[in-house]
Motif scaffolding. Structure first.
Motif, PDB file in Angstrom:
ATOM      1  N   SER A  13       1.924  48.102  69.799  1.00  0.00           N
ATOM      2  CA  SER A  13       1.337  46.652  69.282  1.00  0.00           C
ATOM      3  C   SER A  13      -0.105  46.856  69.266  1.00  0.00           C
ATOM      4  O   SER A  13      -0.613  47.784  69.908  1.00  0.00           O
ATOM      5  N   HIS A  14      -0.518  45.720  68.548  1.00  0.00           N
ATOM      6  CA  HIS A  14      -2.143  45.707  68.266  1.00  0.00           C
ATOM      7  C   HIS A  14      -2.952  45.539  69.582  1.00  0.00           C
ATOM      8  O   HIS A  14      -3.783  46.093  69.801  1.00  0.00           O
ATOM      9  N   THR A  36       5.631  56.369  68.167  1.00  0.00           N
ATOM     10  CA  THR A  36       5.622  56.885  66.682  1.00  0.00           C
ATOM     11  C   THR A  36       6.371  55.913  65.636  1.00  0.00           C
ATOM     12  O   THR A  36       5.853  55.844  64.509  1.00  0.00           O
ATOM     13  N   ASN A  37       7.283  55.169  65.933  1.00  0.00           N
ATOM     14  CA  ASN A  37       8.195  54.466  65.175  1.00  0.00           C
ATOM     15  C   ASN A  37       8.136  52.954  65.242  1.00  0.00           C
ATOM     16  O   ASN A  37       8.686  52.032  65.508  1.00  0.00           O
ATOM     17  N   SER A  38       6.458  52.680  65.315  1.00  0.00           N
ATOM     18  CA  SER A  38       6.238  51.300  65.119  1.00  0.00           C
ATOM     19  C   SER A  38       5.117  51.091  63.899  1.00  0.00           C
ATOM     20  O   SER A  38       4.660  52.025  63.250  1.00  0.00           O
ATOM     21  N   ASN A  39       4.904  49.756  63.715  1.00  0.00           N
ATOM     22  CA  ASN A  39       4.049  49.326  62.613  1.00  0.00           C
ATOM     23  C   ASN A  39       2.466  49.591  63.082  1.00  0.00           C
ATOM     24  O   ASN A  39       1.723  49.528  62.107  1.00  0.00           O
ATOM     25  N   TYR A  40       2.306  49.898  64.228  1.00  0.00           N
ATOM     26  CA  TYR A  40       0.784  50.076  64.705  1.00  0.00           C
ATOM     27  C   TYR A  40       0.630  51.537  65.232  1.00  0.00           C
ATOM     28  O   TYR A  40      -0.439  51.667  65.801  1.00  0.00           O
ATOM     29  N   ASP A  42      -0.205  54.050  63.119  1.00  0.00           N
ATOM     30  CA  ASP A  42      -1.309  54.514  62.223  1.00  0.00           C
ATOM     31  C   ASP A  42      -2.572  53.829  62.689  1.00  0.00           C
ATOM     32  O   ASP A  42      -3.525  54.635  62.645  1.00  0.00           O
ATOM     33  N   GLU A  43      -2.584  52.568  63.384  1.00  0.00           N
ATOM     34  CA  GLU A  43      -3.744  52.043  63.779  1.00  0.00           C
ATOM     35  C   GLU A  43      -4.340  53.030  65.023  1.00  0.00           C
ATOM     36  O   GLU A  43      -5.181  53.045  65.559  1.00  0.00           O
ATOM     37  N   GLY A  66      11.990  48.666  67.746  1.00  0.00           N
ATOM     38  CA  GLY A  66      11.235  49.361  66.436  1.00  0.00           C
ATOM     39  C   GLY A  66      12.387  49.718  65.403  1.00  0.00           C
ATOM     40  O   GLY A  66      13.504  49.685  65.835  1.00  0.00           O
ATOM     41  N   THR A  67      12.022  50.593  64.557  1.00  0.00           N
ATOM     42  CA  THR A  67      12.686  50.832  63.502  1.00  0.00           C
ATOM     43  C   THR A  67      13.237  52.571  63.556  1.00  0.00           C
ATOM     44  O   THR A  67      12.019  53.396  63.589  1.00  0.00           O
ATOM     45  N   SER A  84      17.358  48.392  63.241  1.00  0.00           N
ATOM     46  CA  SER A  84      16.545  48.238  64.268  1.00  0.00           C
ATOM     47  C   SER A  84      17.232  48.750  65.874  1.00  0.00           C
ATOM     48  O   SER A  84      18.438  48.874  65.858  1.00  0.00           O
TER      49      SER A  84
END
Length: 254
Positions: A13-14, A36-40, A42-43, A66-67, A84
């Motif tokens: 998470s952020h 590795t399989n989250s929206n964050y 790359d951040e 996550g996905t 998911s």
């Protein structure tokens, strides 16, 4: 005593990314492990590059949220709900070598994404102890050797409850792990469990303490404990009297 303080959930998470960045800056965590399989994700990669700790990031495999990064596992109702993760396998699946093709495909996808990002610690642990399940362990171990991982988190101290059936499972799990060239830390636990056991650990022991830093406003808390202040908790362990290291800095023995 030599101590590893690992910040789990980097990239989840952020708030986790901000918390782990601060924990690494303050030096209260010696390394971290990334989802590795989250929206964050790359951040998290960008933060590790900017702050210069790419060599202190291991892999935090994730089968719980996550996905998925692969297709076949999405068809297993015990692991996924639509697209998911929803990790709810029956208890008996932990004992047997099941779903190897699907698990191998997903675990390899997560490993390859970790490697492609350029991280170099090559230590692995798991979200919510996923590889405590024997079926996950069986799929994972050949991949770790294939991709050059050196170290892996073992069964944590809190897993050993003294239950006879669980002791049988621990011996079976450890026997399979011992067939590899991987190394693991002799003692692993959360902050709270380490606090209970610290006096009984031998001076030459290598121990790993795991935590889950998140930054909420100005508060750096451990998400694992439901909101205790992480820095104060770690200071209470008197870790400044120990040698703080990463898994790359030692040769661990089983």
């Amino acid at each position: 005593m030599r101590i590893i303080v690992n910040a789990d959930d980097f990239g989840l998470s952020h708030e986790a990314n901000l918390g782990i960045r601060l924990a690494m800056e303050k030096g209260i965590c010696t390394q971290t492990s990334v989802v590795t399989n989250s929206n964050y994700f790359d951040e998290a990669v960008a933060i590790a590059k900017e702050d210069g700790f790419m060599d202190k990031v291991g892999l935090h495999i994730n089968l719980f949220e996550g996905t998925p990064l692969s297709a076949k596992i999405k068809k297993l109702k015990h692991y996924c709900y639509y697209d998911s993760f929803r990790y709810q396998p029956p208890l008996w699946t932990a004992w047997f070598r099941l779903f190897q093709e699907e698990l191998t495909e997903e675990l390899e996808a997560q490993i390859r994404k970790y490697r492609a990002a350029g991280f170099t610690l090559y230590n692995i642990d798991s979200h919510h102890c996923a590889f405590y399940d024997f079926s996950v362990l069986q799929a994972l171990l050949p991949l770790l050797e294939k991709y050059g991982f050196k170290t892996m988190r073992g069964l944590g101290a809190s897993f050993n409850t003294g239950n006879l059936l669980r002791n049988v499972y621990i011996r079976r799990w450890q026997h399979r792990f011992n067939q590899t060239q991987l190394q693991t830390v002799p003692y692993t636990s959360s902050i709270a469990t380490y606090r209970k056991n610290a006096d009984s650990l031998e001076e030459k022991t290598v121990a790993e303490i795991y935590c889950h830093p998140v930054l909420i406003g100005d508060y750096l808390i451990d998400n694992f404990t439901g909101g205790t202040h992480l820095e104060a908790d770690l200071q209470g362990l008197l870790l400044e009297q120990q040698e703080l290291i990463t898994t790359k800095e030692i040769e661990m023995r089983r």
